[in-house]
Design a protein around this motif. Structure first.
Motif, PDB file in Angstrom:
ATOM      1  N   TRP A  54      46.419  47.885  34.978  1.00  0.00           N
ATOM      2  CA  TRP A  54      45.395  47.277  35.821  1.00  0.00           C
ATOM      3  C   TRP A  54      44.198  46.821  34.981  1.00  0.00           C
ATOM      4  N   LEU A  55      43.764  47.661  34.033  1.00  0.00           N
ATOM      5  CA  LEU A  55      42.647  47.268  33.171  1.00  0.00           C
ATOM      6  C   LEU A  55      43.012  46.066  32.315  1.00  0.00           C
ATOM      7  N   LEU A  56      44.239  46.037  31.802  1.00  0.00           N
ATOM      8  CA  LEU A  56      44.680  44.914  30.996  1.00  0.00           C
ATOM      9  C   LEU A  56      44.692  43.626  31.820  1.00  0.00           C
ATOM     10  N   LEU A  57      45.255  43.698  33.005  1.00  0.00           N
ATOM     11  CA  LEU A  57      45.314  42.508  33.853  1.00  0.00           C
ATOM     12  C   LEU A  57      43.931  42.080  34.312  1.00  0.00           C
ATOM     13  N   SER A  58      43.057  43.024  34.645  1.00  0.00           N
ATOM     14  CA  SER A  58      41.721  42.674  35.114  1.00  0.00           C
ATOM     15  C   SER A  58      40.890  42.065  33.991  1.00  0.00           C
ATOM     16  N   LYS A  59      41.162  42.434  32.745  1.00  0.00           N
ATOM     17  CA  LYS A  59      40.438  41.845  31.610  1.00  0.00           C
ATOM     18  C   LYS A  59      40.751  40.360  31.478  1.00  0.00           C
ATOM     19  N   TYR A  60      42.019  40.000  31.660  1.00  0.00           N
ATOM     20  CA  TYR A  60      42.408  38.605  31.499  1.00  0.00           C
ATOM     21  C   TYR A  60      42.240  37.793  32.770  1.00  0.00           C
ATOM     22  N   LYS A  61      42.043  38.480  33.883  1.00  0.00           N
ATOM     23  CA  LYS A  61      41.855  37.779  35.154  1.00  0.00           C
ATOM     24  C   LYS A  61      40.454  37.182  35.249  1.00  0.00           C
ATOM     25  N   SER A  62      39.454  37.909  34.748  1.00  0.00           N
ATOM     26  CA  SER A  62      38.066  37.439  34.896  1.00  0.00           C
ATOM     27  C   SER A  62      37.603  36.542  33.784  1.00  0.00           C
TER      28      SER A  62
END
Length: 62
Positions: A54-62
């Motif tokens: 989740w942290l990995l995906l949220s880093k690249y999402k924003s």
């Protein structure tokens, strides 16, 4: 949603510390505290893994 990010970061930190103890001292803190192959241990490992994703995906999402 900020509290979720903080919780995920805490779980990833716990996972990283646990892996550090495994590598340095051959001591798995999660299984030492909760037992080996228990439901609680599996839930903790699952939450740590999901938090990392989740942290990995949220880093690249924003």
């Amino acid at each position: 949603m900020e509290w979720l990010k903080k919780l995920a970061a805490l779980l990833v930190l716990i996972g990283a510390l646990n892996w550090g103890f495994i590598g340095l001292f051959d001591l798995n803190l999660v299984t030492a505290v909760f037992g080996s192959a228990t439901t609680v241990t599996k839930v903790i490992y699952s939450l740590v893994g999901l938090s990392g994703v989740w942290l990995l995906l949220s880093k690249y999402k924003s």
